[in-house]
Design a protein around this motif. Structure first.
Motif, PDB file in Angstrom:
ATOM      1  N   SER A 271     -10.313  -5.805   0.048  1.00 38.11           N
ATOM      2  CA  SER A 271      -9.815  -6.490  -1.144  1.00 38.11           C
ATOM      3  C   SER A 271      -8.639  -7.391  -0.798  1.00 38.11           C
ATOM      4  CB  SER A 271      -9.387  -5.460  -2.206  1.00 38.11           C
ATOM      5  OG  SER A 271      -8.737  -6.079  -3.290  1.00 38.11           O
TER       6      SER A 271
ATOM      7  N   GLN B 297     -11.894  -0.111   1.772  1.00 40.99           N
ATOM      8  CA  GLN B 297     -12.188  -1.020   0.661  1.00 40.99           C
ATOM      9  C   GLN B 297     -10.931  -1.747   0.185  1.00 40.99           C
ATOM     10  OE1 GLN B 297     -15.297  -1.818  -0.262  1.00 40.99           O
ATOM     11  NE2 GLN B 297     -15.828  -0.485   1.461  1.00 40.99           N
ATOM     12  N   THR B 298      -9.807  -1.070   0.253  1.00 39.39           N
ATOM     13  CA  THR B 298      -8.539  -1.710  -0.127  1.00 39.39           C
ATOM     14  C   THR B 298      -8.218  -2.862   0.806  1.00 39.39           C
ATOM     15  OG1 THR B 298      -7.674   0.330  -1.105  1.00 39.39           O
ATOM     16  CG2 THR B 298      -6.062  -1.330  -0.435  1.00 39.39           C
TER      17      THR B 298
ATOM     18  N   VAL C 198      -3.373   4.387  -2.875  1.00 42.94           N
ATOM     19  CA  VAL C 198      -4.669   3.927  -2.363  1.00 42.94           C
ATOM     20  C   VAL C 198      -5.672   5.073  -2.353  1.00 42.94           C
ATOM     21  CG1 VAL C 198      -5.878   3.140  -0.283  1.00 42.94           C
ATOM     22  CG2 VAL C 198      -3.747   2.037  -0.983  1.00 42.94           C
TER      23      VAL C 198
ATOM     24  N   ARG D 248      -6.962  -2.795  -8.694  1.00 38.61           N
ATOM     25  CA  ARG D 248      -7.757  -1.577  -8.592  1.00 38.61           C
ATOM     26  C   ARG D 248      -9.054  -1.897  -7.851  1.00 38.61           C
ATOM     27  NH1 ARG D 248      -4.438   2.306 -11.384  1.00 38.61           N
ATOM     28  NH2 ARG D 248      -5.803   3.772 -10.300  1.00 38.61           N
ATOM     29  N   VAL D 249      -9.428  -0.992  -6.959  1.00 38.59           N
ATOM     30  CA  VAL D 249     -10.542  -1.247  -6.038  1.00 38.59           C
ATOM     31  C   VAL D 249     -11.535  -0.097  -6.091  1.00 38.59           C
ATOM     32  CG1 VAL D 249     -11.173  -1.711  -3.643  1.00 38.59           C
ATOM     33  CG2 VAL D 249      -8.955  -2.499  -4.524  1.00 38.59           C
TER      34      VAL D 249
ATOM     35  N   TYR E  97     -14.393   2.280  -4.578  1.00 40.00           N
ATOM     36  CA  TYR E  97     -14.803   2.768  -3.259  1.00 40.00           C
ATOM     37  C   TYR E  97     -15.721   3.963  -3.471  1.00 40.00           C
ATOM     38  CZ  TYR E  97     -11.749   6.940  -3.282  1.00 40.00           C
ATOM     39  OH  TYR E  97     -11.167   8.142  -3.567  1.00 40.00           O
TER      40      TYR E  97
ATOM     41  N   LYS F  85      -9.924   4.703  -9.112  1.00 34.28           N
ATOM     42  CA  LYS F  85     -10.008   3.572  -8.191  1.00 34.28           C
ATOM     43  C   LYS F  85      -8.728   3.450  -7.368  1.00 34.28           C
ATOM     44  CE  LYS F  85     -13.014   0.720 -11.126  1.00 34.28           C
ATOM     45  NZ  LYS F  85     -13.134  -0.599 -11.806  1.00 34.28           N
ATOM     46  N   CYS F  86      -8.861   2.957  -6.134  1.00 40.03           N
ATOM     47  CA  CYS F  86      -7.689   2.672  -5.300  1.00 40.03           C
ATOM     48  C   CYS F  86      -6.740   1.741  -6.052  1.00 40.03           C
ATOM     49  CB  CYS F  86      -8.090   1.970  -4.006  1.00 40.03           C
ATOM     50  SG  CYS F  86      -9.400   2.741  -3.075  1.00 40.03           S
ATOM     51  N   CYS F  87      -5.465   1.868  -5.751  1.00 35.59           N
ATOM     52  CA  CYS F  87      -4.485   0.979  -6.368  1.00 35.59           C
ATOM     53  C   CYS F  87      -3.525   0.455  -5.316  1.00 35.59           C
ATOM     54  CB  CYS F  87      -3.691   1.722  -7.444  1.00 35.59           C
ATOM     55  SG  CYS F  87      -2.471   0.695  -8.299  1.00 35.59           S
ATOM     56  N   TYR F  88      -3.270  -0.845  -5.366  1.00 32.63           N
ATOM     57  CA  TYR F  88      -2.184  -1.422  -4.571  1.00 32.63           C
ATOM     58  C   TYR F  88      -1.512  -2.507  -5.393  1.00 32.63           C
ATOM     59  CZ  TYR F  88      -5.245  -5.407  -3.212  1.00 32.63           C
ATOM     60  OH  TYR F  88      -6.063  -6.504  -3.200  1.00 32.63           O
TER      61      TYR F  88
ATOM     62  N   LEU G 233       0.848  -1.185   0.000  1.00 28.12           N
ATOM     63  CA  LEU G 233       0.000   0.000   0.000  1.00 28.12           C
ATOM     64  C   LEU G 233       0.888   1.241   0.000  1.00 28.12           C
ATOM     65  CD1 LEU G 233      -2.411  -0.904   2.957  1.00 28.12           C
ATOM     66  CD2 LEU G 233      -2.550  -1.653   0.583  1.00 28.12           C
TER      67      LEU G 233
END
Length: 244
Positions: free
Chosen positions: A22, A18-19, A180, A215-216, A218, A189-192, A6
């Motif tokens: 996931s 949300q991350t 994130v 990608r998440v 939220y 979208k969130c990214c990790y 993260l």
């Protein structure tokens, strides 16, 4: 070994929630955070508390350091609001964070050295961008004695493979985990990142390790409206919506 990375949450608690959900749905062995828990949004304490509750090893990002400095030196201007709202206990935590995390992983035929940084090995404000001149990039790996270098700070995810100039046919891996809580790559979208290393990983192959960017979805509007309802600049809300 599957490692989730993260970075750059930036006080966006809905994105972090949300991350983490996931990550829980995947077969992850370890989670690390590259820093910048605070800044740009209104939930720094919730973010810090969640990271601490889960005992996620975390680096000091440049915004984390800035928050500590503002609390130590004092500031009441509106531009510092995102840092002023960080609590005393949370500031104490931020002030204890390290600059680097180093890991070693033994494969069947090689000891793999992993270096995690926020910006670069030399500064948490330096950008290691994907298009960095190859020699300059490989010099960093040689100087730091690393096979895998994982960074954040730019909010733009990438995986770049570089040939080791001192050992032809062997490769370095540069990985940026993205962001994130404040992506800047046009995708809100969130990214990790998820990095997979196994006993059979071979650094004589470009595909020696597995790197996936997740990608998440939220509630972006919830995070953006929280900014607009605060004294933070409304431009920060648009940056979330448009990911720039």
């Amino acid at each position: 070994m599957r490692i989730a990375i993260l970075s750059d949450i930036h006080a966006n608690f809905p994105a972090l929630e949300q991350t983490l959900k996931s990550i829980e749905q995947q077969n992850i062995d370890a989670v690390y955070c590259l820093g910048d828990l605070v800044g740009y949004n209104v939930c720094p304490n919730a973010v810090i508390n969640e990271i601490r509750k889960r005992h996620i090893p975390t680096l000091a990002g440049n915004h984390d350091v800035k928050a500590v400095q503002i609390h130590n030196e004092g500031s009441n201007d509106s531009e510092s609001y995102a840092y002023q709202i960080v609590g005393k206990e949370q500031i104490k935590y931020l002030s204890s964070l390290p600059a680097h995390i180093k890991l070693e992983f033994q494969t069947a035929d090689k000891l793999i050295r992993i270096l995690m940084v926020h910006g670069s090995p030399y500064s948490n404000k330096e950008y290691l961008l994907e298009d960095k001149i190859e020699k300059d990039f490989t010099d960093i790996f040689l100087d730091c004695n690393a096979d895998i270098l994982i960074c954040g700070h730019s909010h733009k995810p990438y995986h770049r493979v570089l040939e080791n100039p001192t050992k032809k046919g062997n490769y370095f891996h540069a990985i940026n985990a993205g962001s994130v809580g404040k992506p800047k790559d046009g995708n809100p979208k969130c990214c990790y990142a998820v990095i997979t290393i196994s006993q059979s990983s071979k650094f004589c192959k470009k595909e020696g390790i597995g790197v996936e960017f997740v990608r998440v979805d939220y509630d972006i509007e919830k995070a953006a409206q929280a900014i607009e309802e605060s004294i933070l600049p409304n431009d920060l809300a648009q940056m979330l919506r448009k990911a720039y």
